[in-house]
Design a protein around this motif. Structure first.
Motif, PDB file in Angstrom:
ATOM      1  N   ALA A   1      60.916 -37.700  48.687  1.00  0.00           N
ATOM      2  CA  ALA A   1      59.895 -36.495  49.290  1.00  0.00           C
ATOM      3  C   ALA A   1      60.786 -35.253  49.516  1.00  0.00           C
ATOM      4  CB  ALA A   1      60.043 -37.818  50.380  1.00  0.00           C
ATOM      5  N   ILE A   2      61.338 -34.725  49.415  1.00  0.00           N
ATOM      6  CA  ILE A   2      62.576 -33.127  49.944  1.00  0.00           C
ATOM      7  C   ILE A   2      61.763 -32.593  48.557  1.00  0.00           C
ATOM      8  CG2 ILE A   2      64.432 -32.059  49.474  1.00  0.00           C
ATOM      9  CD1 ILE A   2      65.508 -34.684  50.597  1.00  0.00           C
ATOM     10  N   GLN A   3      61.674 -33.396  47.440  1.00  0.00           N
ATOM     11  CA  GLN A   3      60.994 -32.495  46.426  1.00  0.00           C
ATOM     12  C   GLN A   3      60.069 -31.903  46.516  1.00  0.00           C
ATOM     13  OE1 GLN A   3      61.594 -34.477  42.359  1.00  0.00           O
ATOM     14  NE2 GLN A   3      61.308 -33.200  41.010  1.00  0.00           N
ATOM     15  N   ALA A   4      58.871 -33.597  46.827  1.00  0.00           N
ATOM     16  CA  ALA A   4      57.679 -32.572  47.266  1.00  0.00           C
ATOM     17  C   ALA A   4      57.149 -32.038  49.157  1.00  0.00           C
ATOM     18  CB  ALA A   4      56.899 -33.962  47.997  1.00  0.00           C
ATOM     19  N   ARG A   5      57.998 -32.296  49.297  1.00  0.00           N
ATOM     20  CA  ARG A   5      58.200 -30.934  50.617  1.00  0.00           C
ATOM     21  C   ARG A   5      58.015 -29.707  50.077  1.00  0.00           C
ATOM     22  NH1 ARG A   5      60.151 -35.111  53.300  1.00  0.00           N
ATOM     23  NH2 ARG A   5      62.613 -33.775  53.529  1.00  0.00           N
ATOM     24  N   ALA A   6      59.347 -29.535  48.952  1.00  0.00           N
ATOM     25  CA  ALA A   6      59.645 -28.416  48.344  1.00  0.00           C
ATOM     26  C   ALA A   6      58.644 -27.513  47.663  1.00  0.00           C
ATOM     27  CB  ALA A   6      61.196 -28.662  47.621  1.00  0.00           C
ATOM     28  N   ALA A   7      57.817 -27.935  47.339  1.00  0.00           N
ATOM     29  CA  ALA A   7      56.761 -27.628  46.074  1.00  0.00           C
ATOM     30  C   ALA A   7      55.861 -27.469  47.432  1.00  0.00           C
ATOM     31  CB  ALA A   7      56.300 -29.331  45.091  1.00  0.00           C
ATOM     32  N   THR A   8      55.942 -28.805  48.299  1.00  0.00           N
ATOM     33  CA  THR A   8      54.132 -27.965  48.804  1.00  0.00           C
ATOM     34  C   THR A   8      55.011 -26.865  49.742  1.00  0.00           C
ATOM     35  OG1 THR A   8      54.221 -29.484  49.593  1.00  0.00           O
ATOM     36  CG2 THR A   8      53.281 -28.192  51.783  1.00  0.00           C
ATOM     37  N   ASN A   9      55.819 -26.477  49.478  1.00  0.00           N
ATOM     38  CA  ASN A   9      56.473 -24.510  50.490  1.00  0.00           C
ATOM     39  C   ASN A   9      56.904 -23.754  49.027  1.00  0.00           C
ATOM     40  OD1 ASN A   9      56.747 -25.123  53.430  1.00  0.00           O
ATOM     41  ND2 ASN A   9      58.490 -26.941  52.824  1.00  0.00           N
ATOM     42  N   GLY A  10      56.175 -24.083  47.976  1.00  0.00           N
ATOM     43  CA  GLY A  10      56.829 -23.043  47.271  1.00  0.00           C
ATOM     44  C   GLY A  10      57.741 -23.086  46.156  1.00  0.00           C
TER      45      GLY A  10
END
Length: 201
Positions: free
Chosen positions: A22-31
């Motif tokens: 989930a952290i990895q997905a949020r990071a990708a969403t934030n660039g």
């Protein structure tokens, strides 16, 4: 001064591996697209002293000399015509409806008044009280204060890690993590201790 040494966010149980994803997905969403999920064996290959179920590697995370950074920013401010006014506590703020240029009036102790287009309330432990003394600010935007004491511990010997080591975040904070100074000294913390008032030790 700075160093980009990378960071590992570690799952200490199998149940936390999904949180790493989930952290990895949020990071990708934030660039941020360079995070990589590692198995326990891959993480231990990077950091032999580390025990975990899995880890998230952030290779672009780094550390900076915070005092040097603040001095550099102060130099930029002064070169642009600004100045740092210390020991000038803000007593209250007011949103001015009639001013075309400066929308906020700052009243400092002693009656000094300044006008600004933008104000960042970074008053630390006094930020909530200052927000409460801001005329024209809707009360729903005044946060509630929660006080926590963070204890840090410095490792006297050689640091056992090359990367910053963080646990999966927990409610109320990032959890006890290992940070490295530019001189490679290791520090553990913060151990969070909730207190009732800002002067509670």
């Amino acid at each position: 001064a700075h160093r980009r040494g990378g960071k590992l966010i570690v799952a200490t149980s199998a149940a936390q591996v999904d949180e790493l994803r989930a952290i990895q997905a949020r990071a990708a969403t934030n660039g941020v697209h360079d995070l990589r999920l590692l198995s326990a064996a891959e993480a231990q290959a990077l950091e032999p002293a580390l025990a975990c179920h899995a880890a998230l590697l952030s290779p672009s995370t780094g550390i900076v000399d915070s005092h040097g950074l603040m001095l550099s920013l102060l130099g930029d401010l002064e070169n642009a015509g600004g100045m740092l006014a210390v020991n000038s506590a803000a007593f209250s703020l007011a949103a001015l409806q009639s001013s075309a240029q400066a929308a906020i009036e700052i009243e400092a102790e002693g009656g000094v008044r300044l006008h600004a287009r933008t104000v960042v309330n970074a008053a630390g432990l006094g930020a909530v009280a200052l927000a409460g003394r801001t005329r024209g600010l809707d009360a729903r935007h005044v946060p509630r204060a929660y006080f926590a004491k963070g204890n840090y511990f410095t490792l006297s010997g050689r640091a056992p890690f090359k990367h910053l080591i963080y646990p999966v975040p927990e409610p109320g904070g990032l959890g006890v993590h290992l940070t490295l100074a530019l001189g490679r000294q290791a520090k553990f913390g913060p151990a969070v201790q909730w207190v009732d008032a800002p002067d509670d030790l």
